[in-house]
Design a protein around this motif. Sequence first.
Motif, PDB file in Angstrom:
ATOM      1  N   THR A   1       0.869  -1.183   0.000  1.00  0.00           N
ATOM      2  CA  THR A   1       0.000   0.000   0.000  1.00  0.00           C
ATOM      3  C   THR A   1       0.901   1.226   0.000  1.00  0.00           C
ATOM      4  OG1 THR A   1      -1.779   1.211   1.105  1.00  0.00           O
ATOM      5  CG2 THR A   1      -0.259   0.017   2.522  1.00  0.00           C
ATOM      6  N   TRP A   2       0.514   2.219  -0.827  1.00  0.00           N
ATOM      7  CA  TRP A   2       1.379   3.394  -0.970  1.00  0.00           C
ATOM      8  C   TRP A   2       0.547   4.578  -1.448  1.00  0.00           C
ATOM      9  CZ3 TRP A   2       6.265   3.543  -4.682  1.00  0.00           C
ATOM     10  CH2 TRP A   2       7.065   4.651  -4.349  1.00  0.00           C
ATOM     11  N   ASN A   3       0.571   5.648  -0.668  1.00  0.00           N
ATOM     12  CA  ASN A   3       0.025   6.917  -1.124  1.00  0.00           C
ATOM     13  C   ASN A   3       1.134   7.604  -1.911  1.00  0.00           C
ATOM     14  OD1 ASN A   3      -0.619   9.708  -1.349  1.00  0.00           O
ATOM     15  ND2 ASN A   3      -2.055   9.532   0.357  1.00  0.00           N
ATOM     16  N   VAL A   4       0.975   7.687  -3.238  1.00  0.00           N
ATOM     17  CA  VAL A   4       2.069   8.153  -4.093  1.00  0.00           C
ATOM     18  C   VAL A   4       2.026   9.663  -4.332  1.00  0.00           C
ATOM     19  CG1 VAL A   4       2.315   5.915  -5.208  1.00  0.00           C
ATOM     20  CG2 VAL A   4       0.786   7.628  -6.232  1.00  0.00           C
ATOM     21  N   ALA A   5       1.035  10.360  -3.743  1.00  0.00           N
ATOM     22  CA  ALA A   5       0.997  11.829  -3.744  1.00  0.00           C
ATOM     23  C   ALA A   5       1.161  12.430  -5.134  1.00  0.00           C
ATOM     24  CB  ALA A   5       2.061  12.368  -2.782  1.00  0.00           C
ATOM     25  N   THR A   6       0.485  11.840  -6.103  1.00  0.00           N
ATOM     26  CA  THR A   6       0.432  12.274  -7.518  1.00  0.00           C
ATOM     27  C   THR A   6       1.780  12.194  -8.232  1.00  0.00           C
ATOM     28  OG1 THR A   6       0.804  14.673  -7.223  1.00  0.00           O
ATOM     29  CG2 THR A   6      -1.456  13.874  -6.919  1.00  0.00           C
ATOM     30  N   ALA A   7       2.775  11.553  -7.627  1.00  0.00           N
ATOM     31  CA  ALA A   7       4.097  11.456  -8.262  1.00  0.00           C
ATOM     32  C   ALA A   7       4.077  10.443  -9.399  1.00  0.00           C
ATOM     33  CB  ALA A   7       5.143  11.035  -7.221  1.00  0.00           C
ATOM     34  N   ASP A   8       4.978  10.613 -10.353  1.00  0.00           N
ATOM     35  CA  ASP A   8       5.191   9.598 -11.373  1.00  0.00           C
ATOM     36  C   ASP A   8       5.938   8.427 -10.749  1.00  0.00           C
ATOM     37  OD1 ASP A   8       3.928  10.858 -13.512  1.00  0.00           O
ATOM     38  OD2 ASP A   8       5.715  12.041 -14.001  1.00  0.00           O
ATOM     39  N   PRO A   9       5.822   7.234 -11.340  1.00  0.00           N
ATOM     40  CA  PRO A   9       6.469   6.057 -10.741  1.00  0.00           C
ATOM     41  C   PRO A   9       7.995   6.176 -10.719  1.00  0.00           C
ATOM     42  CG  PRO A   9       5.020   5.441 -12.584  1.00  0.00           C
ATOM     43  CD  PRO A   9       5.080   6.918 -12.547  1.00  0.00           C
ATOM     44  N   PRO A  10       8.628   5.466  -9.787  1.00  0.00           N
ATOM     45  CA  PRO A  10      10.099   5.448  -9.755  1.00  0.00           C
ATOM     46  C   PRO A  10      10.638   4.627 -10.927  1.00  0.00           C
ATOM     47  CG  PRO A  10       9.229   3.881  -8.171  1.00  0.00           C
ATOM     48  CD  PRO A  10       8.041   4.613  -8.741  1.00  0.00           C
TER      49      PRO A  10
END
Length: 484
Positions: free
Chosen positions: A29-38
């Motif tokens: 589970t991860w809130n990615v805060a609208t970032a693009d993937p790593p």
Amino acid sequence: MMEENEKQSDLSVMEGNNDGDSFRLHMVTWNVATADPPDDLTVLLHLNSPKSPDLYVIGLQEVYSGPLRFVSDSVFDDPWSHLFMTTLGPRKYIKVSSIRMQGLLLLFFSKLDHVPFIRDIQATYTRTGIFGYWGNKGGVSIRLSFYGHMLCFLNCHLAAHMKYATERVDEFEYILDTQTFDCKKAPTIVDHRLVFWFGDLNFRIQDHGMHFVRSCINNQTFSLLWSKDQLTMMKKKEQLLQEFEEGPLDFQPTYKFDLNSNTYDSSGKKRKPAWTDRILWRLRPKALPPDEPDDGGVGPDVKKAVHVEEDEEYPLKVRQELYTSNMEYSISDHKPVVSIFTLELRKMIETPLVRLQAEGDWSADIDAMVIYSPLQPFPSSTWDWIGLYKVGFTSVSDYITYTWVKDDEVAFNEEVIQVYVSKEEIPVRGGECVLCYFSSTLQCIIGISDPFKVHESKVASEEGLEPEKINGLNQTVASDDFWN
């Protein structure tokens, strides 16, 4: 630390009561805060671990959903889904199901071997809409039958801020009440044999001051904070929450960090760290034997009797092997949380519904033939189809070509049916391939062939077309051609 957990996992599997087969489930589970993937998911998915999972379940929150991106994502896979698929596809995992509600995304991957035994797949979503929120808060779920056992995965993003702990529980209960499925055996989430509840649940650490919280984190005395964790506190007074289990929070709080760092919020707001990102599970409570029915066998006692029989004949056990955060990723103000489970279960179904194979040599020079045999009765349809896939395909839609199955009668054992595939549909370059039978009625793959080689076209070679090197087993096949 991870290696120690892996060793303990091996030991506990050996010591465990062998009631059936063991399956490894890797959850994120991860809130990615609208970032693009790593660029790399190796650490997040433990790709270098000696033990590979049977299933991956990934729940994301706050996936970027601006108007232009959301329109493109509705036509093509979003960047996050695409990265997970192209990472796991070459390792022989396929995306069995996914669902997205604005910023909430849930992905379910399975090793290819298990796919014909994953059925009754349904996905749905609920917008909670409290405090003016709409699609950015709520829950998305995928439910399915895994070797006959009904499982449900619920990814939630609940209301934010310290003072709304009670509202978060209300939202969760609303989601459980609202989501229903077209299935007599498990029409609601809590009817499932096993439920996983996870996501950015947004529960905070209350009462303790910032200095004390950060001191406990620096000294790794996390247990001093547990009693003031809101989810732990709410569990004491909410019966429904008490049915959900969670491993110890032996990792530092995953919220809130400065971007691109491991430093907690240094802005003017200085938000207090918290375990907002959680993974819990609920094994359906063992049913007590039903009272003697006085209504001719119709009513809740019938359901209870079915549950008792299922619990005894087909046991299901869950063991958490790992529960931790990944501090390596800094693209978001949240750190991802990972949990690994071992599911021990006795299979209710042992054989696929269909056995199929490629007959003879395959190449783009001659028409080819598929042979399939129904092993059990199933609701066949004229809309059933058989797809040709490169080994390493990423999802049901990632086929090279397909052919319709024209027999709409229920087929029984010993019956062999032949289906032709036109040579014009077979890839000139060849490669390692598999065949999959897709049931339109059941909406899932119910049979997969052994891998076989499609030969490079001799005609194309003689005509000087110089086809590119054939893709091997260890290469990704999710090329631009497939996505377009």
